[in-house]
Motif scaffolding. Structure first.
Motif, PDB file in Angstrom:
ATOM      1  N   ASP A 255      -0.547   7.545   4.604  1.00  0.00           N
ATOM      2  CA  ASP A 255      -0.819   6.164   5.019  1.00  0.00           C
ATOM      3  C   ASP A 255      -2.040   5.602   4.299  1.00  0.00           C
ATOM      4  OD1 ASP A 255       1.331   5.876   6.700  1.00  0.00           O
ATOM      5  OD2 ASP A 255       0.245   6.454   8.507  1.00  0.00           O
ATOM      6  N   TYR A 256      -3.054   6.442   4.096  1.00  0.00           N
ATOM      7  CA  TYR A 256      -4.247   5.991   3.375  1.00  0.00           C
ATOM      8  C   TYR A 256      -3.878   5.591   1.945  1.00  0.00           C
ATOM      9  CZ  TYR A 256      -7.032   8.117   7.126  1.00  0.00           C
ATOM     10  OH  TYR A 256      -7.583   8.439   8.336  1.00  0.00           O
ATOM     11  N   ASN A 259      -1.754   2.330   2.013  1.00  0.00           N
ATOM     12  CA  ASN A 259      -2.592   1.183   2.375  1.00  0.00           C
ATOM     13  C   ASN A 259      -3.504   0.779   1.221  1.00  0.00           C
ATOM     14  OD1 ASN A 259      -1.467   1.071   4.915  1.00  0.00           O
ATOM     15  ND2 ASN A 259      -3.108   2.225   5.906  1.00  0.00           N
ATOM     16  N   SER A 263      -3.673  -2.737  -0.949  1.00  0.00           N
ATOM     17  CA  SER A 263      -4.903  -3.496  -0.742  1.00  0.00           C
ATOM     18  C   SER A 263      -5.453  -4.013  -2.063  1.00  0.00           C
ATOM     19  CB  SER A 263      -5.948  -2.612  -0.060  1.00  0.00           C
ATOM     20  OG  SER A 263      -7.201  -3.254  -0.027  1.00  0.00           O
TER      21      SER A 263
END
Length: 365
Positions: A255-256, A259, A263
């Motif tokens: 998920d990091y 994301n 971003s």
């Protein structure tokens, strides 16, 4: 390892991306990030720098691996999604290799990227000390379609039950999100194939590292549940078939990575993809038939040992090997398709490219 990074990989990436675009006319999935020095670009650069410090010359191989993930505007949505997932998987691999290279190994240890086993197979990384050979294999599943199903279904089965139970649950709740134990089984068998033929002249410790998203129970439940856990004597396809996989580390990083790829923030602080102390913990699970994995490796991966932990002692439901999951808020959630998920992850790459004329990465303390 130092918190500072060498900017050589960063600028090498930029030069290669521009060269590739000049030759092919196509953009790369990472060009926005490197041209704008976003967090994910700096994180990848730092990871490659840390790895290259251990095995000089690996930098160019890793950068080329990223460049080999080609992107064309004309690709179908399905193909674009596959390329994106390949990118996530490669960043996952680099994150794990960075962690391995940042371990305080004994003086004189040697490091090898993609070492060739006698059977021709190549795991991700090998570290050789005076007394022990450590072999690491890295896997990351494709989860985009699975995420869409997980979002839409009320009921989820973290590991496989008797077929009659599944039938009853499906009749009662309708859509059911099935377990991800088949990909994990395939990861284990692939790792076994790569580990099995390495010389046993000295002790060999072989570790599979699986990068997952925040729903960690989807990996821990198939691995350690006592009914048919893949690392237990009750393994449903035969524990003897993975006898050379000494343990599995499940890393909570996907998920990091996703994301950060989505971003556009520029804080000048790399590290979201780095596996380090102080982040949400990861999970280690030992193979009941395997050799003992040293504590310093488990600790370096910021992991806790799940092999003998009691259900009530798990740090949270997202980690525990749950028997079943029911999403009670589902009626309030708009259903999404895997295509909509795919569209969402393409957002950063549809926006106008903002190329700075005097690109200077922020100074890192």
């Amino acid at each position: 390892m130092s918190e500072k990074i060498s900017y050589e990989p960063f600028f090498c990436f930029i030069n290669k991306l521009k060269e590739e675009e000049r030759k092919t006319g196509n953009r790369h999935l990472l060009d926005f990030h490197f041209y704008n020095a976003t967090n994910i670009a700096l994180s990848i650069s730092k990871a490659i720098s840390d790895i290259d410090n251990r095995e000089n010359g690996i930098k160019s191989k890793l950068i080329q691996s990223f460049l080999d993930i080609k992107y064309k505007k004309e690709l179908s949505l399905n193909e674009k999604t596959k390329r994106f997932e390949q990118l996530v998987q490669l960043i996952s691999e680099v994150s794990v290799l960075q962690c391995v290279c940042n371990i305080d190994w004994p003086a004189g240890s040697t490091f090898e990227y993609e070492p060739k086993a006698p059977n021709g197979k190549r795991p991700e990384f090998k570290v050789e000390t005076d007394n022990t050979t450590y072999i690491f294999e890295v896997k990351a599943p494709s989860l985009i379609d699975h995420k869409a199903k997980r979002t839409n279904n009320i009921f989820q089965m973290p590991y496989r039950y008797h077929s009659e139970i599944f039938k009853n649950v499906k009749e009662l709740y309708g859509g059911v999100t099935l377990p991800k134990d088949n990909p994990i089984k395939d990861f284990l068998l692939s790792a076994q194939d790569k580990f099995s033929s390495f010389s046993k002249e000295k002790e060999v410790i072989s570790i599979l590292v699986v990068v997952w998203d925040s729903h960690m129970y989807e990996a821990t439940a198939p691995l350690v549940n006592q009914f048919n856990g893949l690392l237990t004597e009750n393994n449903w396809f035969g524990i003897e078939k993975i006898k050379d996989v000494d343990g599995v580390i499940v890393v909570n990083k996907m998920d990091y990575i996703i994301n950060d790829l989505m971003s556009q923030h520029v804080t000048g602080i790399p590290g979201n993809i780095e596996i380090k102390q102080g982040d949400m913990p990861n999970v280690f699970a030992a193979n009941v038939r395997g050799k003992k994995v040293p504590e310093f490796i488990i600790s370096a991966f910021n992991s806790f040992d799940a092999s003998h932990i009691k259900p009530e002692d798990w740090i949270g439901a997202d980690y525990a090997p749950l028997d079943m999951v029911m999403w009670t808020q589902m009626p309030q959630i708009k259903k999404v398709s895997s295509e909509e998920f795919s569209n969402k992850i393409q957002i950063p790459y549809k926006q106008k490219l903002m190329i700075t004329t005097t690109l200077t990465p922020p100074y890192l303390e």
